[in-house]
Write an enzyme that holds these catalytic residues in place. Structure first.
Site, PDB file in Angstrom:
ATOM      1  N   CYS A   2      55.641 -15.066 -27.432  1.00  0.00           N
ATOM      2  CA  CYS A   2      54.340 -14.475 -27.738  1.00  0.00           C
ATOM      3  C   CYS A   2      54.493 -12.956 -27.753  1.00  0.00           C
ATOM      4  CB  CYS A   2      53.320 -14.862 -26.673  1.00  0.00           C
ATOM      5  SG  CYS A   2      53.222 -16.629 -26.419  1.00  0.00           S
ATOM      6  N   ARG A  27      58.505 -11.775 -34.096  1.00  0.00           N
ATOM      7  CA  ARG A  27      58.759 -12.613 -32.909  1.00  0.00           C
ATOM      8  C   ARG A  27      58.398 -14.069 -33.174  1.00  0.00           C
ATOM      9  NH1 ARG A  27      58.750  -9.388 -28.018  1.00  0.00           N
ATOM     10  NH2 ARG A  27      57.869 -11.091 -26.822  1.00  0.00           N
ATOM     11  N   TRP A  76      53.080 -18.032 -29.508  1.00  0.00           N
ATOM     12  CA  TRP A  76      54.102 -19.011 -29.874  1.00  0.00           C
ATOM     13  C   TRP A  76      53.858 -20.191 -28.933  1.00  0.00           C
ATOM     14  CZ3 TRP A  76      57.800 -19.996 -33.405  1.00  0.00           C
ATOM     15  CH2 TRP A  76      58.761 -20.942 -33.097  1.00  0.00           C
ATOM     16  N   ASN A 102      52.130 -14.026 -21.841  1.00  0.00           N
ATOM     17  CA  ASN A 102      53.400 -14.475 -22.416  1.00  0.00           C
ATOM     18  C   ASN A 102      54.219 -15.041 -21.263  1.00  0.00           C
ATOM     19  OD1 ASN A 102      55.624 -14.957 -23.973  1.00  0.00           O
ATOM     20  ND2 ASN A 102      56.322 -12.823 -24.002  1.00  0.00           N
ATOM     21  N   GLY A 103      54.666 -16.297 -21.413  1.00  0.00           N
ATOM     22  CA  GLY A 103      55.461 -16.921 -20.350  1.00  0.00           C
ATOM     23  C   GLY A 103      54.983 -18.350 -20.130  1.00  0.00           C
ATOM     24  N   GLU A 484      80.646 -27.018 -33.105  1.00  0.00           N
ATOM     25  CA  GLU A 484      79.618 -25.973 -33.206  1.00  0.00           C
ATOM     26  C   GLU A 484      80.260 -24.623 -33.474  1.00  0.00           C
ATOM     27  OE1 GLU A 484      76.700 -25.970 -33.808  1.00  0.00           O
ATOM     28  OE2 GLU A 484      75.974 -23.981 -33.325  1.00  0.00           O
ATOM     29  N   LYS A 488      79.330 -22.295 -36.749  1.00  0.00           N
ATOM     30  CA  LYS A 488      78.855 -20.904 -36.591  1.00  0.00           C
ATOM     31  C   LYS A 488      79.693 -19.959 -37.451  1.00  0.00           C
ATOM     32  CE  LYS A 488      75.528 -20.971 -35.235  1.00  0.00           C
ATOM     33  NZ  LYS A 488      75.251 -22.354 -35.275  1.00  0.00           N
ATOM     34  N   GLU A 491      79.101 -20.569 -41.243  1.00  0.00           N
ATOM     35  CA  GLU A 491      77.743 -20.195 -41.680  1.00  0.00           C
ATOM     36  C   GLU A 491      77.612 -18.705 -41.936  1.00  0.00           C
ATOM     37  OE1 GLU A 491      73.886 -21.998 -40.068  1.00  0.00           O
ATOM     38  OE2 GLU A 491      75.271 -22.030 -38.383  1.00  0.00           O
ATOM     39  N   HIS A 507      98.015 -36.535 -37.248  1.00  0.00           N
ATOM     40  CA  HIS A 507      97.766 -37.584 -38.249  1.00  0.00           C
ATOM     41  C   HIS A 507      97.418 -36.995 -39.605  1.00  0.00           C
ATOM     42  CE1 HIS A 507      98.067 -40.594 -35.142  1.00  0.00           C
ATOM     43  NE2 HIS A 507      97.225 -39.906 -34.406  1.00  0.00           N
ATOM     44  N   LYS A 607      66.372 -21.273 -42.712  1.00  0.00           N
ATOM     45  CA  LYS A 607      66.236 -21.534 -41.270  1.00  0.00           C
ATOM     46  C   LYS A 607      65.770 -22.964 -41.032  1.00  0.00           C
ATOM     47  CE  LYS A 607      66.309 -20.738 -36.918  1.00  0.00           C
ATOM     48  NZ  LYS A 607      67.619 -20.740 -36.257  1.00  0.00           N
TER      49      LYS A 607
HETATM   50  C1  AGP Z   1      72.566 -24.104 -37.446  1.00  0.00           C
HETATM   51  O1  AGP Z   1      73.091 -22.809 -37.211  1.00  0.00           O
HETATM   52  C2  AGP Z   1      72.067 -24.246 -38.850  1.00  0.00           C
HETATM   53  N1  AGP Z   1      71.091 -23.260 -39.147  1.00  0.00           N
HETATM   54  C3  AGP Z   1      71.672 -25.658 -39.230  1.00  0.00           C
HETATM   55  O2  AGP Z   1      72.812 -26.465 -39.132  1.00  0.00           O
HETATM   56  C4  AGP Z   1      70.576 -26.305 -38.358  1.00  0.00           C
HETATM   57  O3  AGP Z   1      71.095 -26.597 -37.084  1.00  0.00           O
HETATM   58  C5  AGP Z   1      70.152 -27.619 -39.028  1.00  0.00           C
HETATM   59  O4  AGP Z   1      69.636 -27.327 -40.304  1.00  0.00           O
HETATM   60  C6  AGP Z   1      69.120 -28.395 -38.210  1.00  0.00           C
HETATM   61  O5  AGP Z   1      67.937 -27.631 -38.106  1.00  0.00           O
HETATM   62  P1  AGP Z   1      66.810 -28.113 -37.050  1.00  0.00           P
HETATM   63  O6  AGP Z   1      67.436 -28.015 -35.693  1.00  0.00           O
HETATM   64  O7  AGP Z   1      65.672 -27.169 -37.253  1.00  0.00           O
HETATM   65  O8  AGP Z   1      66.447 -29.528 -37.381  1.00  0.00           O
END
Ligand code: AGP
Length: 612
Positions: A2, A27, A76, A102-103, A484, A488, A491, A507, A607
């Protein structure tokens, strides 16, 4: 998170509040509101769901509200759907106290029930409104708002940044903070409170950073700060030298870096309300022990990083629950005619709560009779609304496309859920339960330790940022973390990368290793550490260079073999991935930085992927 702004000055407050809220839009929020105290009209409250423009339209840019004292808020949602009633400011029943928060107030339910027994009528579902009603209760009791604030803060538990107006105090704003940032601004035309510098930098660069437990009295002539015993505190003034755009990122170059640094706080906000007296408490999860005993299989469905949370959770949950756990990409799940029935628990993980593949997979699971439990970061999102049960991560809004703090809070919360279910099943010993809870409680502090040692990752990034292909290898939980780390890197740096189970190298994949290839070797999972060491030697024999991520207790041994190393604190295996992922996030970030990539908005990515 928030956003809070407050003003006590010699100019009309409403336009200043709206402008400040607009500067905090980054934010993330789902509703907004302002309260202004005017000589003629007293407390005037305006709130709207959705974008700030709706609030500006409703108030004609603030012109409809008269007064030079006011507070504003972008919300938020954490408790209560995003709507006008739940938007801040919240007003006490007699209309004399207005408040923004906020919190998270962790003991809001017990306070709410107590006040309801006294006849107090609540308007919203939020934890924040409880503070406004409690303030009125104490104000009626003692007749002095500062004293009332002191009594109120001694009663509530949790995190807060508060802005408080009282109709009886014509030019005074009261602020308080604990675990949620709040600054004071001293300007030429009045004084301010704000969640961050962005909101007020246009008016003043002369700020005071409040500390936990402090209370501030803000008037047009300046600010006074007190401790929680209402004893005056001398505070240093700081001069802000950020430019406005930098301020939105807390002074950091990118949201992603800011969000990596926010992980300790995000984890603390997500876990601490669910750890009470050594027990995992999952309010709102109405699964009985009988329900859990009837579970014959578990699916975890998600996409991208959320899927990687599922892979880590599979290893942890199968050990804890001794039930089969299958992790399936949501986009595959919906088309693989999954074996789901009324005895199947389907975990649905999503930061945005809007990912179409995940939503569609969840609907398929429900159609087949499965019970769905969602772990989501956005309150009121589609997946949150349609799941049978939902548990929120309280990471706050995540702006960078590449997830970090949302991933971490999902990972930690999934561990708590697994422990909770195992306890109901009786498949975890008391000793193990206590050890895992202790690891959860230690996690935020350990994350802060990890974030204090970035130099190894910065150095590694400076050496390898021009590589065209980088491999991540690990076994068991280390393999899951490697997935992961590899995503990262791909991406945000656009470097090709693959994560492999180390035992799989021989393998086929090992044919790709050639002199100079960088292999990021994960060696944190204790039971297989020696094998991790062997795999390091195996790839080095083919000319690979190795960046190893291990634990402090294994650093010396790993350091004798691997070229570069990074270490994280030792913790319970269940929570070791939560620490191990951070060096990989940082490595990806620094590589992308070296390559001059658009780190917060990588090419081709969104996103939230709301299309198939
Ligand atoms: C992660 O860095 C990516 N932006 C992407 O893989 C993301 O995790 C995936 O699209 C799932 O999104 P969500 O968690 O909003 O469902």
């Amino acid at each position: 998170m928030c956003g809070i702004i407050g003003f006590a000055g010699r100019e009309e407050a409403a336009p200043i509040l709206l402008d400040g809220l607009e500067r905090m839009e980054y934010r993330g929020y789902d509703s907004a509101g302002i309260a202004v105290r005017g000589e003629a009209r007293g407390l005037q409250i305006r709130k709207t769901k959705g974008r700030l423009q709706a609030l500006a339209d409703l108030t004609h840019g603030g012109a409809d509200l008269e007064g030079t004292l006011g507070i504003g808020h972008t919300r938020w949602a954490t408790h209560g759907e995003p709507n006008e009633v739940n938007a801040h400011p919240h007003v006490s029943e007699n209309g004399r106290v207005a408040l923004v928060h906020n919190g998270i107030i962790e003991n809001y339910l017990e306070i709410k029930e107590h006040l309801q027994k006294l006849g107090v009528a609540f308007a919203s579902d939020t934890d924040s409104e409880v503070v406004a009603q409690l303030l009125e209760y104490h104000y009626n009791e003692c007749g002095n708002m500062m004293e009332a604030v002191g009594r109120c803060l001694r009663r509530i538990e949790g995190s807060y940044a508060l802005g408080i107006l009282c109709a009886d105090y014509p030019d005074t704003l009261i602020a308080a903070r604990k675990d949620s940032p709040l600054i004071l601004g001293c300007g030429e035309h009045g004084s301010f409170i704000a969640s961050d510098v962005t909101a007020i930098i246009k008016h003043t660069r002369d700020v005071i950073y409040m500390d936990d437990g402090e209370i501030a009295v803000v008037t047009p002539n300046g600010v006074s700060v007190f401790d929680d015993e209402l004893v005056p505190v001398e505070k240093a003034h700081s001069q802000v030298d950020w430019d406005v755009s930098a301020a939105e990122k807390g002074g950091h170059a990118h949201f992603m870096f800011k969000e990596i640094l926010e992980q300790p706080e995000a984890i603390r906000r997500t876990l601490s309300p669910r750890l009470k007296e050594g027990r995992v408490v999952l309010e709102g999860l109405d699964l009985t022990a009988e329900d859990v005993r009837r579970i014959s299989r578990i699916f975890i469905i998600a996409c991208g990083s959320a899927y990687h949370v599922g892979v880590v959770s599979k290893y942890n949950w199968e050990k804890l629950l001794r039930r089969p756990v299958e992790v399936v990409l949501a986009s595959e799940f919906r088309y693989c005619d999954p074996l789901v029935d009324e005895n199947t628990l389907v975990m649905v993980i999503s930061q945005s709560g809007e990912t179409l593949d995940t939503m569609a997979a969840m609907r398929e699971a429900k159609r087949l009779g499965g019970r769905t439990l969602a772990v989501v970061n956005v309150v009121g999102s589609s997946i949150a609304r349609e799941a049978d049960h939902v548990l929120y991560t309280w990471a706050g809004p995540e702006i960078a496309v590449a997830t970090t703090k949302a991933y971490s809070t999902q990972l930690a919360l999934m561990n708590l859920v697994g422990l909770y279910l195992a306890d109901l099943l009786g498949t975890v010993s008391g000793e193990e339960y206590r050890a895992i809870v202790a690891a959860a409680e230690a996690l935020p502090g350990q994350l802060e330790q990890v974030l204090g040692h970035m130099e190894e990752l910065q150095y590694a990034a400076s050496r390898y940022f021009n590589h065209s292909s980088i491999f991540f290898i690990g076994r068991n939980l280390d393999y899951a973390v490697g997935l992961e780390g590899s995503l990262k890197l791909k991406e945000i740096s656009y470097i090709h990368s693959e994560a492999y189970a180390s035992g799989e190298l021989k393998h086929g994949t090992i044919s790709l290793i050639e002199p100079g290839t960088l292999v990021v070797a994960l060696g944190m999972y204790g039971p297989l550490f020696d094998k991790a060491m062997s795999n390091v030697v195996e790839v080095q024999a083919r000319g690979a260079e190795v960046l190893a991520v291990t634990t402090e207790s294994r650093l010396e041994k790993m350091g004798k073999t691997a070229g570069l190393t990074a270490a994280v604190p030792d913790t319970h295996p269940v929570f070791q991935p939560s620490l191990g992922v951070v060096p990989l996030q940082l490595f990806a970030y620094f590589v992308a930085l070296q390559r001059g990539c658009d780190i917060d908005k990588p090419r081709n990515l969104a996103k939230s992927v709301t299309v198939e």
